[in-house]
Design an enzyme around this catalytic site. Structure first.
Site, PDB file in Angstrom:
ATOM      1  N   GLU A   1       0.820  -1.222   0.000  1.00  0.00           N
ATOM      2  CA  GLU A   1       0.000   0.000   0.000  1.00  0.00           C
ATOM      3  C   GLU A   1       0.852   1.270   0.000  1.00  0.00           C
ATOM      4  O   GLU A   1       0.651   2.167   0.834  1.00  0.00           O
ATOM      5  CB  GLU A   1      -0.963  -0.004   1.200  1.00  0.00           C
ATOM      6  CG  GLU A   1      -1.975  -1.120   1.111  1.00  0.00           C
ATOM      7  CD  GLU A   1      -3.074  -1.073   2.155  1.00  0.00           C
ATOM      8  OE1 GLU A   1      -3.003  -0.276   3.113  1.00  0.00           O
ATOM      9  OE2 GLU A   1      -4.036  -1.849   2.017  1.00  0.00           O
TER      10      GLU A   1
ATOM     11  N   GLU B   1      -5.487  -8.412  -0.286  1.00  0.00           N
ATOM     12  CA  GLU B   1      -6.180  -8.080   0.974  1.00  0.00           C
ATOM     13  C   GLU B   1      -7.631  -7.813   0.625  1.00  0.00           C
ATOM     14  O   GLU B   1      -7.932  -6.867  -0.118  1.00  0.00           O
ATOM     15  CB  GLU B   1      -5.582  -6.834   1.644  1.00  0.00           C
ATOM     16  CG  GLU B   1      -4.269  -7.095   2.337  1.00  0.00           C
ATOM     17  CD  GLU B   1      -3.775  -5.903   3.151  1.00  0.00           C
ATOM     18  OE1 GLU B   1      -4.614  -5.204   3.773  1.00  0.00           O
ATOM     19  OE2 GLU B   1      -2.556  -5.667   3.138  1.00  0.00           O
TER      20      GLU B   1
HETATM   21  O1  AHR Z   1      -5.018  -5.834   7.102  1.00  0.00           O
HETATM   22  C1  AHR Z   1      -4.878  -4.720   7.919  1.00  0.00           C
HETATM   23  C2  AHR Z   1      -4.189  -3.572   7.208  1.00  0.00           C
HETATM   24  O2  AHR Z   1      -5.007  -3.092   6.174  1.00  0.00           O
HETATM   25  C3  AHR Z   1      -2.900  -3.918   6.504  1.00  0.00           C
HETATM   26  O3  AHR Z   1      -1.802  -3.857   7.348  1.00  0.00           O
HETATM   27  C4  AHR Z   1      -2.810  -2.864   5.445  1.00  0.00           C
HETATM   28  O4  AHR Z   1      -2.092  -3.304   4.313  1.00  0.00           O
HETATM   29  C5  AHR Z   1      -4.247  -2.514   5.158  1.00  0.00           C
HETATM   30  O5  AHR Z   1      -4.450  -1.143   5.150  1.00  0.00           O
END
Ligand code: AHR
Length: 500
Positions: A173, A291
């Site tokens: 990210e 994610e």
């Molecule tokens: O999954 C929790 C967080 O969400 C992770 O660390 C990040 O990559 C995202 O913003």
């Protein structure tokens, strides 16, 4: 009663699922590692301190890859802190989650845990405070057989054979202001390209994932994706997508999250294909949705610097599990482009598995749809034609009341139908048209529903929410009818033979 029809034809497939579509994620975050997968004093702990009770539930989920060690954590992490004798490892401030990282678990231990979990590591390198050379050193430590300083250090640390980590994320990210060492698209594109070159020179067999937009809501989406790919298109195999869905004011919007996820996938695919055309490239960059989950993103205040403090431990209700089922259908239906997807995360932090330190472990409501899709969603995803009523959502636009996916497993001669009924008031009669198959025989039908969409599992009532068995109609001329209860997630398995 509302009616829906689903025409299933064996000759029209979207594609075959990549087994990595059913992957997950463990970050050094809160209690994901410490008192999650690892708790040396626990009565179920094995000789390395890994909780066997947690491993048991992870086995049932059958996840082929586990992304590690972050997440936001990785952008401030020095991987060398986590190798060698544990007593020598430094304790560090973790600036991402405001805690103390003891480094008891590092890459070597995590590889061991993954083996025990019948899984493999998907490793992320630090491109926040870290640099391309350190990323290359980690690949050398993990994957080079022997005879160099880094590979021999791994052997000295007890791992004679290389870890052979195949999939690597180029940071996390990096478009986000919350990220340690956030970069502009230009800067990330250049830094990640140099890291990719070094990492691949060390081990040409690895696959690389570039950081795409961390959400469709980012102001830089989709320019970020275009720019970074212009810098490193030929260096990477995948672009990552991240997206979490929270319960907004309107439940209908929340239930329709799968429409938004579909849009996100198509928008990034189009952006990647634009760069492909611009570069006259023959290669297609696929998607790693590394994610995704339901997460309300509630603000927490972190004022204690300690280890294993609860962080983002969302407890999930029935409604959350239904939304998760809808998202899973979208991932399946995009299996021609989405090759890797990681439910984020796996234990304690926004996870389907919840542990009590020194105590038991429970399955959250979201465990069930994931487990079912992982078990029965592998194979050819069929391109169905679904007709059903729709409703209007302020956020997602038009939402079909039935979201579904159909997967044909040729070897097992089985078809699995997954279906979410988003209707909050009414059951929906779903007619499944199997006429392109013969000898259909219902095998199993499980429904996840209940009188209270806000009900949750807890340590006191661990089985409050779980699927119940139900029945479908006997096949009639190739048709099967099933009543999908209002607000329900449904999983139906059929034995089938294809007409020759
Ligand atoms: O999954 C929790 C967080 O969400 C992770 O660390 C990040 O990559 C995202 O913003």
């Amino acid at each position: 009663m509302k009616q829906a029809k689903c025409l299933i034809d064996k000759d029209y497939a979207v594609g075959t699922t990549d087994h990595r579509l059913f992957s997950s994620f463990i970050e050094h975050l809160g209690r994901a590692v410490y008192t999650g997968i690892y708790e040396p004093g626990h009565h179920s702990a094995d000789e390395q301190g890994f909780r066997r009770d947690v491993l048991g539930l992870v086995h049932e989920l059958n996840v082929p890859l586990v992304r590690y060690p972050g997440g936001n954590f990785v952008s401030g992490y020095n991987w060398t802190d986590g190798i060698g004798p544990v007593k020598n490892r430094p304790k560090r401030l973790d600036l991402a989650w405001k805690s103390i990282e003891t480094n008891e678990i590092g890459i070597d231990e995590f590889v061991d845990w993954c083996k025990k979990a019948n899984s493999q590591v998907m490793a992320a390198v630090n491109l926040g405070t870290g640099n391309p050379v350190e990323a290359g050193n980690l690949v050398e430590y993990c994957n080079h057989p022997s005879g160099t300083a880094w590979s021999d250090l791994r052997r000295q640390n007890g791992h004679e054979l290389p870890h052979d980590i195949k999939v690597w994320c180029l940071g996390n990210e990096m478009d986000g202001p919350w990220q340690i060492g956030q970069l502009s698209a230009e800067d990330y594109g250049k830094k990640a390209r140099e890291a990719a070159k070094i990492m691949r020179w060390v081990d040409p067999r690895i696959e690389l994932v570039a950081c795409g937009s961390s959400a469709v809501t980012m102001p830089t989406f989709p320019e970020w994706d275009r720019i970074i790919l212009e810098h490193l298109y030929e260096q990477v195999d995948y672009i990552s997508l991240h997206r979490y869905y929270g319960h907004t004011a309107e439940t209908g919007d929340f239930l329709g999250s799968f429409v938004d996820m579909d849009y996100f996938i198509h928008a990034i695919s189009a952006t990647a294909d634009y760069v492909k055309a611009m570069k006259r490239s023959k290669k297609t960059v696929n998607i790693s949705f590394d994610e995704w989950n339901v997460w309300y993103g509630v603000e927490e205040s972190y004022d204690v610097w300690e280890t294993a403090q609860p962080r983002i431990e969302q407890t999930y209700n029935l409604l959350d599990a239904l939304v998760l089922g809808g998202l899973l259908c979208t991932l399946l239906k995009n299996c021609d482009r989405v090759k890797i997807a990681c439910i984020a995360q796996m234990v304690n932090a926004i996870a389907p598995i919840l542990t009590a330190p020194g105590g038991s472990v429970i399955k959250q409501s979201t465990y069930y749809p994931f487990q079912q899709v992982s078990a029965y969603g592998r194979g050819e995803v069929l391109q169905t034609i679904v007709t059903c009523p729709v409703y209007e959502s302020a956020i997602c636009g038009e939402v079909p009341v039935v979201q579904s996916a159909v997967v044909w497993n040729r070897e097992k001669e089985e078809i699995c139908v997954f279906a979410l009924n988003c209707d909050q008031q009414e059951d929906v009669e779903l007619s499944l048209d199997f006429r392109s198959f013969n000898a259909i025989r219902p095998l199993e039908y499980m429904v996840l529903d209940g009188p209270d969409p806000m009900a949750k599992n807890s340590f006191a009532e661990p089985e409050k929410i779980k699927p119940r068995p139900a029945t479908v109609s006997e096949p009639d001329g190739g048709f099967v009818t099933v009543i999908l209860p209002k607000l329900s997630w449904n999983m139906m398995r059929f034995a089938v033979r294809a007409n020759s």
